[in-house]
Design a protein around this motif. Structure first.
Motif, PDB file in Angstrom:
ATOM      1  N   LEU A 172       0.846  -1.187   0.000  1.00  0.00           N
ATOM      2  CA  LEU A 172       0.000   0.000   0.000  1.00  0.00           C
ATOM      3  C   LEU A 172       0.883   1.239   0.000  1.00  0.00           C
ATOM      4  N   THR A 173       0.517   2.230  -0.801  1.00  0.00           N
ATOM      5  CA  THR A 173       1.131   3.551  -0.706  1.00  0.00           C
ATOM      6  C   THR A 173       0.135   4.441   0.022  1.00  0.00           C
ATOM      7  N   TYR A 174       0.602   5.065   1.103  1.00  0.00           N
ATOM      8  CA  TYR A 174      -0.267   5.919   1.913  1.00  0.00           C
ATOM      9  C   TYR A 174       0.202   7.356   1.779  1.00  0.00           C
ATOM     10  N   ARG A 175      -0.737   8.263   1.585  1.00  0.00           N
ATOM     11  CA  ARG A 175      -0.460   9.702   1.564  1.00  0.00           C
ATOM     12  C   ARG A 175      -0.874  10.255   2.908  1.00  0.00           C
ATOM     13  N   SER A 176       0.036  10.946   3.591  1.00  0.00           N
ATOM     14  CA  SER A 176      -0.282  11.488   4.912  1.00  0.00           C
ATOM     15  C   SER A 176      -1.475  12.435   4.820  1.00  0.00           C
ATOM     16  N   TYR A 211       4.383  10.644   1.206  1.00  0.00           N
ATOM     17  CA  TYR A 211       3.892   9.364   0.685  1.00  0.00           C
ATOM     18  C   TYR A 211       4.803   8.275   1.247  1.00  0.00           C
ATOM     19  N   LEU A 237      -3.735  -1.260   8.910  1.00  0.00           N
ATOM     20  CA  LEU A 237      -3.942  -0.062   8.091  1.00  0.00           C
ATOM     21  C   LEU A 237      -3.999   1.192   8.956  1.00  0.00           C
ATOM     22  N   ALA A 244      -1.312   4.293   8.924  1.00  0.00           N
ATOM     23  CA  ALA A 244      -1.768   5.665   8.675  1.00  0.00           C
ATOM     24  C   ALA A 244      -1.314   6.595   9.796  1.00  0.00           C
TER      25      ALA A 244
END
Length: 105
Positions: A6-10, A16, A76, A80
């Protein structure tokens, strides 16, 4: 071992982070590897200070979490939170722990 990427954007959009989620073979929980290199912009970047662990022979560190991460959904949420705290930390908004306490309220 089930695994997911997964790529998470703050939340503030400034960071990222690529994560790799690995479930323990016995199904007892999840480990969250941090694949992206993080530029800490001159702030202390020690593993302990930034809540990361890197074991001998492992290519990437994983998030240091005080409790077992039981489900993928929990993993997840932890990823995050870690990314959001890290984004604010590299901006100089406080120590990692101070920011985490504020965000967890």
């Amino acid at each position: 071992m089930p695994e997911r990427w997964l790529t998470y954007r703050s939340s503030d959009g400034s960071l990222y982070v690529d994560f790799y989620f690995a479930e323990y073979e016995d199904g007892s929980g999840w480990r969250i590897y941090i694949i992206s290199p993080i530029n800490y912009r001159g702030h202390p970047d020690g593993l302990s200070i930034t809540h990361r662990i890197q074991e001998d022979g492992e290519s990437y560190p994983y998030i240091c979490w005080s409790q077992r991460i039981a489900t993928y959904e929990n993993a997840l949420a932890v990823a995050a939170l870690w990314a959001d705290v890290t984004a604010l930390y590299v901006q100089g908004k406080g120590t990692f722990d101070e920011i985490a306490r504020k965000l967890c309220r």
